[in-house]
Design an enzyme around this catalytic site. Structure first.
Site, mmCIF file in Angstrom:
data_model
loop_
_atom_site.group_PDB
_atom_site.id
_atom_site.type_symbol
_atom_site.label_atom_id
_atom_site.label_comp_id
_atom_site.label_asym_id
_atom_site.label_seq_id
_atom_site.Cartn_x
_atom_site.Cartn_y
_atom_site.Cartn_z
ATOM 1 N N LYS A 36 0.848 -1.209 0.000
ATOM 2 C CA LYS A 36 0.000 0.000 0.000
ATOM 3 C C LYS A 36 0.880 1.255 0.000
ATOM 4 O O LYS A 36 2.093 1.172 0.248
ATOM 5 C CB LYS A 36 -0.892 -0.018 1.239
ATOM 6 N N TYR B 98 15.424 29.993 7.742
ATOM 7 C CA TYR B 98 14.327 30.797 8.297
ATOM 8 C C TYR B 98 14.333 30.817 9.819
ATOM 9 O O TYR B 98 14.432 29.782 10.469
ATOM 10 C CB TYR B 98 12.987 30.238 7.833
#
Ligand SMILES: *Cc1c(COP(=O)(O)O)cnc(C)c1O
Length: 373
Positions: free
Chosen positions: A33, A263
């Site tokens: 999956k 940042y």
């Protein structure tokens, strides 16, 4: 080079072989999956089959159809159906394509049965995860309805199964309780006249750590990709990580003492150093929780990520070196050359290796090695 995820299919074949031998005489289902946990659903499925998986498992109906469309014809189970699957015809296609489809409720069971002739149905009972599956209260009604469909020739009940909540912690008493409830639920199914071909309960951790849970079949996802489903439990299995994520350095440059990096300036250089720009960020599945804590390797040397992980890039400390742009950076891999593993990244970020390999992607290109010829 560009940022790329290299998947070693020989490792997946090896891991499937190792797991199949470990759990025998139980059969092996490889769970592919979520695009094969980020390794490619079709390629991983093929490699797992070549290594001895007699079943593949996926969550959704569209995932099952993707495997069928790619030519997979072996036994295949899915377990997360939605009303939309009946509405848009996917369920009918899945029944037609001999996908085994899991029902948790009478409503969904009837939908599967109505979708085509003699659907292969598996029934899931919730033994304590409180996620998918029939409640224990509803279970007798679900198995009675399934037996009725079977007697009328409308469906075949091929399996009965459940799923553990705490299998990576083998000492947790929830495991014993779930196993006990599962055996009780199997009895109820038998008394209703069902004779399922496969009874299954174990995921990777249980398949490895809990022999009593192997029954007829185990559903192994993570271990197939060479990662440890139970890093805190004591065990030894010969599995090889199949994924390596690399990216070329975009830039290396000097920064002065006292300069803030990325940042928010969550890292400040306490001495002059050099930094390298790696073109991969949270837009590519590098966790932002890895800010200031992840490591990578550049030319075989561990280098720490400095400051915040950005959307498209991260900055690493090169400790004074200035390798040319294009120099390969290994984000994580098997660990054979000193690089961090997906497990190392997971620990640094406070998550599990499942999430690291499943989410890495974005602008990375995927390339396969060890393709069987
Ligand atoms: C994902 C999943 C598995 C595989 O789990 P791993 O821990 O990766 O082995 C097995 N069964 C079900 C129902 C799942 O959702």
């Amino acid at each position: 080079m560009r940022p790329e995820i290299v998947v070693d299919l020989a490792a997946i074949r090896h891991n499937a072989r190792t797991l199949a031998a470990l759990v025998a005489p139980a059969a092996l289902m490889t769970v592919v999956k979520a695009d094969g946990y980020g390794h490619g659903i079709v390629e991983s499925g093929r490699a797992a089959r070549a290594g001895g998986a007699t079943w593949l498992g996926v969550a959704t109906v569209p995932e099952a159809l993707e495997l069928r469309d790619a030519g997979d014809t072996g036994r295949l189970l899915c377990w997360l159906t939605l009303p939309a699957d009946a509405e848009d015809g996917s369920l009918a296609r899945a029944v037609e394509a001999d996908v085994d489809i899991t029902a948790y409720t009478v409503e969904r069971l009837d939908e599967i049965v109505a979708a085509g002739a003699r659907a292969r149905v598996q029934l899931k009972v919730d033994t304590g995860l409180s996620r998918g599956g029939s409640t224990l209260d509803d279970w007798p009604g679900l198995v009675a309805r399934a037996a009725e469909h079977e007697r009328a020739g409308r469906a075949r009940v091929t399996g009965v199964w459940s799923h553990f909540a705490c299998s990576e912690e083998p000492e947790d008493p929830a495991n014993d309780l779930q196993e006990k409830r599962f055996h009780e639920a199997l009895l109820v199914a038998e008394e209703a006249g069902l004779r399922p071909e496969v009874r299954h309960l174990a995921n990777s951790a249980a398949a490895i750590l809990r022999p009593s849970s192997r029954l007829d079949l185990v559903r192994v996802g993570l271990a197939t990709f060479g990662l440890d489903p139970a890093p805190d439990a004591d065990h030894d299995t010969d599995l090889r990580p199949a994924m390596t994520a690399t990216a070329p350095l975009a830039l290396a440059k000097q920064i002065a003492k006292g300069e803030g990096v990325s940042y928010g300036h969550h890292w400040v250089a306490d001495e002059a150093t050099t930094v390298g720009l790696v073109p991969a960020g949270y837009g590519d599945g590098v966790p932002r929780h890895g800010s200031n804590v992840l490591e990578v390797t550049v030319e075989g040397v561990r280098r720490p990520v400095r400051g915040r992980v950005c959307m498209d890039q991260v900055v690493v400390d090169l400790g004074g070196d200035l390798p040319p742009a294009g120099t390969p950076v290994t984000l994580f891999g098997p660990g054979d050359h000193g690089e961090p593993t997906a497990q190392d990244w997971a620990e640094a970020c406070g998550t599990i290796s499942y999430e690291i390999v499943t989410r890495i992607g974005g602008r990375f290109e995927r390339r396969y090695e060890g393709v069987e010829t």
